[in-house]
Design a protein around this motif. Sequence first.
Motif, PDB file in Angstrom:
ATOM      1  N   PHE A 177     -18.014  26.399 -17.605  1.00 57.20           N
ATOM      2  CA  PHE A 177     -17.537  25.023 -17.644  1.00 57.20           C
ATOM      3  C   PHE A 177     -16.056  24.984 -17.266  1.00 57.20           C
ATOM      4  O   PHE A 177     -15.217  25.473 -18.009  1.00 57.20           O
ATOM      5  N   VAL A 178     -15.751  24.423 -16.119  1.00 53.76           N
ATOM      6  CA  VAL A 178     -14.381  24.260 -15.662  1.00 53.76           C
ATOM      7  C   VAL A 178     -14.144  22.765 -15.528  1.00 53.76           C
ATOM      8  O   VAL A 178     -14.824  22.087 -14.776  1.00 53.76           O
ATOM      9  N   GLN A 179     -13.184  22.258 -16.289  1.00 53.16           N
ATOM     10  CA  GLN A 179     -12.955  20.820 -16.324  1.00 53.16           C
ATOM     11  C   GLN A 179     -11.861  20.345 -15.381  1.00 53.16           C
ATOM     12  O   GLN A 179     -11.781  19.174 -15.086  1.00 53.16           O
TER      13      GLN A 179
ATOM     14  N   ALA B 244     -10.606  30.455 -15.469  1.00 57.56           N
ATOM     15  CA  ALA B 244     -10.482  29.857 -14.141  1.00 57.56           C
ATOM     16  C   ALA B 244      -9.053  30.091 -13.665  1.00 57.56           C
ATOM     17  O   ALA B 244      -8.094  29.765 -14.365  1.00 57.56           O
ATOM     18  N   ILE B 245      -8.926  30.689 -12.480  1.00 60.99           N
ATOM     19  CA  ILE B 245      -7.640  30.904 -11.837  1.00 60.99           C
ATOM     20  C   ILE B 245      -7.621  30.056 -10.576  1.00 60.99           C
ATOM     21  O   ILE B 245      -8.473  30.234  -9.703  1.00 60.99           O
TER      22      ILE B 245
ATOM     23  N   SER C 278     -13.865  30.056 -10.920  1.00 62.49           N
ATOM     24  CA  SER C 278     -14.516  30.568 -12.117  1.00 62.49           C
ATOM     25  C   SER C 278     -14.663  32.087 -11.995  1.00 62.49           C
ATOM     26  O   SER C 278     -15.340  32.585 -11.099  1.00 62.49           O
ATOM     27  N   LEU C 279     -14.005  32.809 -12.912  1.00 57.79           N
ATOM     28  CA  LEU C 279     -13.979  34.269 -12.855  1.00 57.79           C
ATOM     29  C   LEU C 279     -14.259  34.871 -14.227  1.00 57.79           C
ATOM     30  O   LEU C 279     -14.243  34.168 -15.239  1.00 57.79           O
ATOM     31  N   THR C 280     -14.474  36.176 -14.230  1.00 63.31           N
ATOM     32  CA  THR C 280     -14.719  36.923 -15.462  1.00 63.31           C
ATOM     33  C   THR C 280     -13.537  37.843 -15.735  1.00 63.31           C
ATOM     34  O   THR C 280     -13.067  38.537 -14.833  1.00 63.31           O
TER      35      THR C 280
ATOM     36  N   LEU D 140      -4.088  28.442 -14.775  1.00 64.34           N
ATOM     37  CA  LEU D 140      -5.105  29.001 -15.656  1.00 64.34           C
ATOM     38  C   LEU D 140      -5.760  27.888 -16.459  1.00 64.34           C
ATOM     39  O   LEU D 140      -5.084  27.011 -16.991  1.00 64.34           O
ATOM     40  N   GLU D 141      -7.071  27.960 -16.525  1.00 64.71           N
ATOM     41  CA  GLU D 141      -7.835  27.104 -17.442  1.00 64.71           C
ATOM     42  C   GLU D 141      -8.725  28.021 -18.256  1.00 64.71           C
ATOM     43  O   GLU D 141      -9.582  28.716 -17.712  1.00 64.71           O
TER      44      GLU D 141
END
Length: 189
Positions: free
Chosen positions: A86-88, A128-129, A133-135, A169-170
């Motif tokens: 989830f990236v807002q 999130a960078i 969306s990353l790990t 960053l998120e």
Amino acid sequence: MVAIETKNRSAQLRLTAPKLAPKVAVGDSVAANGCCLTVTAKRGKELTFDLLEETLERTNLKQLRSDSLVNLERALPAGAPLGGHFVQGHIDCCTEVISSEAAGKDYRIEVELPADFAHYAAYKGSIAINGISLTIAELLPKSFAVWIIPHTRRHTNVAEINVGDLVNLEFDILAKYVERMLARYVPHE
């Protein structure tokens, strides 16, 4: 083309977006380097967004140059498949890239982890960078690292990231909700 026009404590961002512009209208939400913005004007292939003082202070958008590559993404429509976390588009902070290096076909980026947000970072957790969306592959005392596959490097602005650059960053929204819910059960002094 990127242009920022500053007025008092706010600004307007204009971007040339030939692939995206035909698909959006004034009032639509678009993430720029992960920051959710509203399209306020559209002229041909050019999109305009109003930037609040908060946006300028909290994101790397203030550092864009006319030749900067910007990650652009439309809002996910309701009912569409979710292919990441989830990236807002609500940027928590921007922070510095510590290292950026190729390892074969892959790419490792290490980013400073601000102390105020460190509790949201988890090994193998989501981050999130610049809206990607990353790990988190490595969680270090004052930083974290992500590994980028060639596809992501080709289709985002990751290839343009250098040591010393600021990235948006998120942190994972689920961690923030858990923190808020658990706070009800922690005794207050």
